[in-house]
Design an enzyme around this catalytic site. Structure first.
Site, mmCIF file in Angstrom:
data_model
loop_
_atom_site.group_PDB
_atom_site.id
_atom_site.type_symbol
_atom_site.label_atom_id
_atom_site.label_comp_id
_atom_site.label_asym_id
_atom_site.label_seq_id
_atom_site.Cartn_x
_atom_site.Cartn_y
_atom_site.Cartn_z
ATOM 1 N N LYS A 35 0.829 -1.206 0.000
ATOM 2 C CA LYS A 35 0.000 0.000 0.000
ATOM 3 C C LYS A 35 0.864 1.257 0.000
ATOM 4 C CE LYS A 35 -4.074 -1.963 2.287
ATOM 5 N NZ LYS A 35 -5.036 -1.611 1.209
ATOM 6 N N LYS A 60 8.577 -8.881 15.241
ATOM 7 C CA LYS A 60 9.252 -9.292 16.466
ATOM 8 C C LYS A 60 9.535 -10.789 16.449
ATOM 9 C CE LYS A 60 7.595 -5.976 19.992
ATOM 10 N NZ LYS A 60 8.904 -5.583 20.526
ATOM 11 N N SER A 64 11.449 -12.341 21.621
ATOM 12 C CA SER A 64 11.124 -10.985 22.051
ATOM 13 C C SER A 64 9.676 -10.884 22.524
ATOM 14 C CB SER A 64 11.363 -10.011 20.896
ATOM 15 O OG SER A 64 11.040 -8.694 21.269
ATOM 16 N N LYS A 68 8.359 -10.018 26.390
ATOM 17 C CA LYS A 68 7.395 -8.950 26.670
ATOM 18 C C LYS A 68 6.232 -9.480 27.496
ATOM 19 C CE LYS A 68 5.263 -4.954 24.503
ATOM 20 N NZ LYS A 68 5.165 -4.154 23.259
ATOM 21 N N ARG A 71 7.527 -9.695 31.027
ATOM 22 C CA ARG A 71 7.635 -8.369 31.663
ATOM 23 C C ARG A 71 6.273 -7.858 32.107
ATOM 24 N NH1 ARG A 71 11.051 -7.115 27.317
ATOM 25 N NH2 ARG A 71 9.418 -5.794 26.396
ATOM 26 N N GLU A 154 1.705 -1.959 13.978
ATOM 27 C CA GLU A 154 2.074 -0.644 14.508
ATOM 28 C C GLU A 154 2.819 0.134 13.426
ATOM 29 O OE1 GLU A 154 4.098 1.104 18.499
ATOM 30 O OE2 GLU A 154 5.439 -0.031 17.198
ATOM 31 N N ALA A 166 15.751 10.077 17.779
ATOM 32 C CA ALA A 166 15.289 8.856 18.449
ATOM 33 C C ALA A 166 16.321 7.739 18.336
ATOM 34 C CB ALA A 166 13.956 8.417 17.855
ATOM 35 N N GLU A 169 19.234 8.630 20.635
ATOM 36 C CA GLU A 169 18.800 8.530 22.036
ATOM 37 C C GLU A 169 18.768 7.075 22.480
ATOM 38 O OE1 GLU A 169 15.373 8.370 25.121
ATOM 39 O OE2 GLU A 169 15.610 7.388 23.170
#
Length: 239
Positions: A35, A60, A64, A68, A71, A154, A166, A169
């Site tokens: 798309k 992912k 991973s 998650k 966690r 996402e 980003a 950082e």
């Protein structure tokens, strides 16, 4: 002849379900990337301008995903993953200007088979550390051999400057498990503010150049031989 035990059958079924589960996210990414490629090429053709600088996507790994779940202290099951983790498939779109971000968002929202489940605008409302980006969770249908899956993806949309900040950082923080010194936090926030000012400046310059180009084209149209011939003919003047 050896027969499979119930445990072996269950394990095989679980492995098959996991593979198909992960494949659905891979296919969802391929749909989104297709798309974006169409939108990019059409926008270039119609507007002689490309709002998308770069697209990067990833799925992912199972490791991973399970980390998650641990966690978040959630059940380790496919159903738990479906209900609680919506960033298994991820796409990052890098743009030249802030206005491009919202153009791409609008183009994605206009797709009939894309449903926007969530939107977080960290451009209008940056995070305390200065992070800016537009995050979308969209849902897209994937048609498997025996069923239809509605798969979340996402999508992060940001400018080159936002992405630069980003990425660095993240590298600065990577594997640092202690509390970040306040001085570094302040300087990172100042760097984010600088990147934001750069975005605004470059967009203003871009808009000014578009206006100048349009003015030049209008003047060229007015004084071109073809337009002059039309004007004189309209007024009844023979040349």
């Amino acid at each position: 002849m050896a027969t499979n035990t119930p445990e072996q059958i269950t394990l095989r079924e679980l492995r098959t379900d996991l593979v198909r589960f992960m494949m659905s996210y891979k296919f969802a990414l391929e749909e989104i990337n297709t798309k974006l490629k169409i939108l990019k090429e059409e926008f270039q053709y119609v507007h002689d301008y490309n709002p998308i600088e770069h697209v990067k996507s990833r799925v992912k790994s199972p490791e991973s995903i399970f980390k998650k779940l641990q966690r978040k202290k959630l059940d380790i099951s496919l159903e738990s993953i479906k209900q609680n983790i919506r960033d298994i498939a991820g796409v990052r779109i890098t743009c030249s200007f802030v206005s491009d971000i919202y153009k791409i968002k609008a183009m994605l929202e206009s797709q009939k088979d894309i449903t926007v489940l969530e939107c977080k605008d960290y451009i209008q409302h940056p995070k305390p550390n200065g992070y800016q980006s537009l995050h979308l969770i969209v849902q897209i249908p994937i048609f498997m051999s025996d069923r239809e899956e509605l798969v979340p993806v996402e999508i992060q949309i940001r400018t080159i400057a936002m992405d630069f900040w980003a990425s660095l950082e993240h590298k600065i923080y990577y594997k640092y498990n202690k509390e970040i010194p306040q001085r570094i936090l302040i300087e990172l926030k100042e760097a984010a503010d600088t990147a934001s000012r750069l975005d605004r400046t470059m967009e203003n310059l871009h808009d000014e150049m578009i206006a100048l180009k349009q003015l030049d084209e209008d003047e060229a149209m007015i004084f071109s031989p073809e337009s002059l011939q039309v004007l004189l003919g309209y007024k009844g003047i023979k040349t």
